[in-house]
Design a protein around this motif. Structure first.
Motif, PDB file in Angstrom:
ATOM      1  N   THR A  37       0.775  -1.185   0.091  1.00 12.24           N
ATOM      2  CA  THR A  37       0.022   0.095   0.110  1.00 12.24           C
ATOM      3  C   THR A  37       0.581   1.373  -0.018  1.00 12.24           C
ATOM      4  O   THR A  37       0.497   2.272  -0.638  1.00 12.24           O
ATOM      5  N   GLU A  38       2.006   1.161   0.768  1.00 12.38           N
ATOM      6  CA  GLU A  38       2.732   2.507   0.735  1.00 12.38           C
ATOM      7  C   GLU A  38       3.718   2.696  -0.425  1.00 12.38           C
ATOM      8  O   GLU A  38       4.262   3.663  -0.768  1.00 12.38           O
ATOM      9  N   ARG A  39       4.099   1.631  -1.331  1.00 10.98           N
ATOM     10  CA  ARG A  39       4.818   1.685  -2.702  1.00 10.98           C
ATOM     11  C   ARG A  39       4.613   2.689  -3.644  1.00 10.98           C
ATOM     12  O   ARG A  39       5.478   3.420  -4.006  1.00 10.98           O
ATOM     13  N   PRO A  40       3.304   2.920  -3.892  1.00 15.15           N
ATOM     14  CA  PRO A  40       2.914   4.024  -4.802  1.00 15.15           C
ATOM     15  C   PRO A  40       3.273   5.278  -4.379  1.00 15.15           C
ATOM     16  O   PRO A  40       4.122   6.262  -5.088  1.00 15.15           O
ATOM     17  N   GLN A  41       3.255   5.713  -2.914  1.00 17.15           N
ATOM     18  CA  GLN A  41       3.498   6.903  -2.345  1.00 17.15           C
ATOM     19  C   GLN A  41       5.143   7.157  -2.335  1.00 17.15           C
ATOM     20  O   GLN A  41       5.649   8.121  -2.545  1.00 17.15           O
ATOM     21  N   ARG A  42       5.821   6.008  -2.050  1.00 16.17           N
ATOM     22  CA  ARG A  42       7.395   6.134  -2.044  1.00 16.17           C
ATOM     23  C   ARG A  42       7.735   6.569  -3.308  1.00 16.17           C
ATOM     24  O   ARG A  42       8.736   7.174  -3.516  1.00 16.17           O
ATOM     25  N   LEU A  44       6.103   8.199  -5.888  1.00 17.79           N
ATOM     26  CA  LEU A  44       6.072   9.430  -6.091  1.00 17.79           C
ATOM     27  C   LEU A  44       6.930  10.360  -5.575  1.00 17.79           C
ATOM     28  O   LEU A  44       7.210  11.350  -6.059  1.00 17.79           O
ATOM     29  N   SER A  45       6.941  10.039  -4.220  1.00 19.81           N
ATOM     30  CA  SER A  45       8.122  10.846  -3.492  1.00 19.81           C
ATOM     31  C   SER A  45       9.468  10.896  -4.053  1.00 19.81           C
ATOM     32  O   SER A  45      10.151  11.856  -3.932  1.00 19.81           O
ATOM     33  N   HIS A  48       9.371  13.012  -7.123  1.00 18.65           N
ATOM     34  CA  HIS A  48       9.424  14.611  -6.811  1.00 18.65           C
ATOM     35  C   HIS A  48      10.771  14.821  -6.236  1.00 18.65           C
ATOM     36  O   HIS A  48      11.196  15.840  -6.688  1.00 18.65           O
TER      37      HIS A  48
END
Length: 63
Positions: A37-42, A44-45, A48
């Motif tokens: 669940t956290e992989r997409p956010q990592r 994107l981070s 960025h």
């Protein structure tokens, strides 16, 4: 599905499970769910961060 761990991975998982008062399976499943669940956010981070830190280089490459 079978998950094969090294001895050190198994020892670390066992220690964490004992520390938290949970089963090894529960700790492993929680870790997998968190990773998925956290992989997409990592990702994107990371994108960025590259955009920000390497903005000048990316601008030069785009020309």
């Amino acid at each position: 599905m079978n998950l094969r761990l090294t001895d050190s991975e198994s020892d670390a998982l066992r220690a964490k499970a004992e520390q938290e008062g949970r089963s090894m399976q529960e700790v492993a499943r929680t870790a997998i769910a968190q990773y998925v669940t956290e992989r997409p956010q990592r990702l994107l981070s990371a994108i960025h961060r590259v955009r920000t830190e390497d903005a000048e280089l990316l601008q030069r490459l785009s020309k």
